[in-house]
Design a protein around this motif. Structure first.
Motif, PDB file in Angstrom:
ATOM      1  N   GLY A 201      75.815 -24.139  80.495  1.00 10.13           N
ATOM      2  CA  GLY A 201      75.837 -23.746  79.215  1.00 10.13           C
ATOM      3  C   GLY A 201      74.926 -24.615  78.656  1.00 10.13           C
ATOM      4  O   GLY A 201      74.268 -24.032  77.352  1.00 10.13           O
ATOM      5  N   LEU A 202      74.307 -25.826  78.996  1.00 10.76           N
ATOM      6  CA  LEU A 202      73.406 -26.884  78.297  1.00 10.76           C
ATOM      7  C   LEU A 202      72.209 -26.066  78.618  1.00 10.76           C
ATOM      8  O   LEU A 202      71.051 -26.463  77.702  1.00 10.76           O
ATOM      9  CB  LEU A 202      73.504 -28.071  78.541  1.00 10.76           C
ATOM     10  CG  LEU A 202      74.617 -28.733  78.106  1.00 10.76           C
ATOM     11  CD1 LEU A 202      75.106 -30.206  78.865  1.00 10.76           C
ATOM     12  CD2 LEU A 202      74.883 -29.065  76.764  1.00 10.76           C
ATOM     13  N   LEU A 203      71.812 -25.478  79.897  1.00 17.98           N
ATOM     14  CA  LEU A 203      70.362 -25.360  80.315  1.00 17.98           C
ATOM     15  C   LEU A 203      70.128 -23.721  80.049  1.00 17.98           C
ATOM     16  O   LEU A 203      68.931 -23.372  80.272  1.00 17.98           O
ATOM     17  CB  LEU A 203      70.311 -25.760  81.773  1.00 17.98           C
ATOM     18  CG  LEU A 203      70.353 -27.320  82.120  1.00 17.98           C
ATOM     19  CD1 LEU A 203      70.332 -27.359  83.437  1.00 17.98           C
ATOM     20  CD2 LEU A 203      69.317 -28.078  81.273  1.00 17.98           C
ATOM     21  N   ARG A 204      71.053 -22.736  80.055  1.00 13.65           N
ATOM     22  CA  ARG A 204      70.868 -21.434  79.808  1.00 13.65           C
ATOM     23  C   ARG A 204      71.555 -20.836  78.857  1.00 13.65           C
ATOM     24  O   ARG A 204      72.597 -21.102  78.434  1.00 13.65           O
ATOM     25  CB  ARG A 204      71.581 -20.838  81.166  1.00 13.65           C
ATOM     26  CG  ARG A 204      71.410 -21.208  82.332  1.00 13.65           C
ATOM     27  CD  ARG A 204      72.086 -20.332  83.554  1.00 13.65           C
ATOM     28  NE  ARG A 204      71.922 -19.112  83.080  1.00 13.65           N
ATOM     29  CZ  ARG A 204      72.820 -18.043  83.654  1.00 13.65           C
ATOM     30  NH1 ARG A 204      74.046 -18.512  83.868  1.00 13.65           N
ATOM     31  NH2 ARG A 204      72.971 -16.545  83.260  1.00 13.65           N
ATOM     32  N   ASP A 205      70.499 -20.351  77.745  1.00 18.01           N
ATOM     33  CA  ASP A 205      70.981 -19.794  76.571  1.00 18.01           C
ATOM     34  C   ASP A 205      71.635 -18.579  76.695  1.00 18.01           C
ATOM     35  O   ASP A 205      71.429 -17.721  77.585  1.00 18.01           O
ATOM     36  CB  ASP A 205      69.546 -19.406  75.870  1.00 18.01           C
ATOM     37  CG  ASP A 205      68.569 -20.507  75.482  1.00 18.01           C
ATOM     38  OD1 ASP A 205      69.359 -21.743  75.395  1.00 18.01           O
ATOM     39  OD2 ASP A 205      67.788 -20.496  75.117  1.00 18.01           O
ATOM     40  N   GLY A 206      72.779 -18.527  76.132  1.00 17.40           N
ATOM     41  CA  GLY A 206      73.474 -17.192  75.749  1.00 17.40           C
ATOM     42  C   GLY A 206      74.769 -17.315  76.906  1.00 17.40           C
ATOM     43  O   GLY A 206      75.403 -16.234  76.846  1.00 17.40           O
ATOM     44  N   LEU A 207      74.791 -18.256  77.723  1.00 17.84           N
ATOM     45  CA  LEU A 207      75.962 -18.360  78.578  1.00 17.84           C
ATOM     46  C   LEU A 207      77.315 -18.674  77.850  1.00 17.84           C
ATOM     47  O   LEU A 207      77.521 -19.681  77.112  1.00 17.84           O
ATOM     48  CB  LEU A 207      76.063 -19.210  79.834  1.00 17.84           C
ATOM     49  CG  LEU A 207      77.148 -19.455  80.625  1.00 17.84           C
ATOM     50  CD1 LEU A 207      77.225 -18.232  81.438  1.00 17.84           C
ATOM     51  CD2 LEU A 207      76.765 -20.470  81.558  1.00 17.84           C
ATOM     52  N   ASP A 208      78.371 -17.879  78.040  1.00 15.18           N
ATOM     53  CA  ASP A 208      79.710 -18.128  77.176  1.00 15.18           C
ATOM     54  C   ASP A 208      80.552 -18.815  78.227  1.00 15.18           C
ATOM     55  O   ASP A 208      80.982 -18.229  79.185  1.00 15.18           O
ATOM     56  CB  ASP A 208      80.472 -16.718  76.945  1.00 15.18           C
ATOM     57  CG  ASP A 208      81.709 -17.090  76.172  1.00 15.18           C
ATOM     58  OD1 ASP A 208      82.397 -17.954  76.254  1.00 15.18           O
ATOM     59  OD2 ASP A 208      81.981 -16.184  75.391  1.00 15.18           O
TER      60      ASP A 208
END
Length: 241
Positions: A201-208
């Motif tokens: 979540g910190l490294l990938r945009d848009g992950l819920d």
């Protein structure tokens, strides 16, 4: 490790560091009496809380000592006496922040179980993203045996792991999870999901992260209720997590 490092094993009321007062009783520009550990603890907590608010609202996750002293309204010399390095201040600040939110979640943890407890932590992380980022970045110090703060972080992480395991033991005892579940193994599995998704979540945009955690744990829990396809003796550890 990538996320939380603190446990639910709170200090006793006799421990000055465990008291909840957030404001020093004396002028914060004056060093507390060395013979008054309670006043000493309150000043340290006051500085830590000022640092937390500065990190939340400022331009950097690592403000300098002058900015922290100004935010806490204390003399820089006093700040230096209590926290001679940034590492010493951030360790206290991050763990104070985490312990505060953890205490609230643990009030209901015995009633909702380990999985819901970790879901609550994910929601709390999402509500305070800058402090979560700081926590992740500082915990790497625990992997360096030469770092003086490493034993602190490693101990706190072990306590957190123990907390999750104890919640799983309660889940089994109350029938929330299957009787055949091994809480020790399940704690490793749950924290692997929790921490791995937090880092993504910190490294990938848009992950819920919360939705992904709920999906993954629902599948994991179905596996907990299923009969093992291979007996542990025959597996010889191959399928152990």
């Amino acid at each position: 490790m990538t996320t939380d490092a603190r446990s639910a094993d709170h200090p006793t009321e006799d421990d000055p560091a465990a008291r909840t007062e957030t404001e020093p009783d004396t002028d914060t520009d004056t060093a507390p009496d060395a013979d008054d550990p309670l006043a000493h603890a309150r000043v340290r907590r006051h500085i830590a809380e000022a640092a937390i608010e500065l990190i939340r609202t400022g331009d950097t996750l690592t403000p300098d000592s002058g900015a922290v002293a100004t935010a806490a309204d204390v003399d820089p010399v006093l700040l230096q006496q209590h926290f001679p390095t940034w590492e010493s201040l951030v360790a206290v600040a991050v763990m104070h922040w985490h312990e505060t939110r953890l205490a609230r979640l643990l009030e209901d943890a015995a009633d909702v179980g380990a999985v819901a407890f970790l879901e609550g932590l994910i929601e709390a992380n999402r509500a305070d993203p800058r402090m979560m980022r700081l926590l992740v970045s500082t915990l790497t110090a625990g992997t360096d045996a030469s770092n003086p703060v490493a034993p602190f972080y490693r101990n706190q992480y072990e306590l957190f792991h123990r907390t999750v395991r104890r919640l799983l033991e309660q889940d089994v005892a109350t029938g929330r999870e299957p009787a055949a579940l091994d809480p020790k193994r399940a704690a490793v599995q749950l924290l692997a999901l929790y921490e791995g998704l937090q880092l993504q979540g910190l490294l990938r945009d848009g992950l819920d992260v919360l939705a992904a955690f709920r999906d993954a744990t629902s599948r994991l829990r179905r596996g907990w209720t299923a009969r093992p396809a291979v007996e542990p003796e025959a597996a010889d550890g191959v399928y152990d997590l």
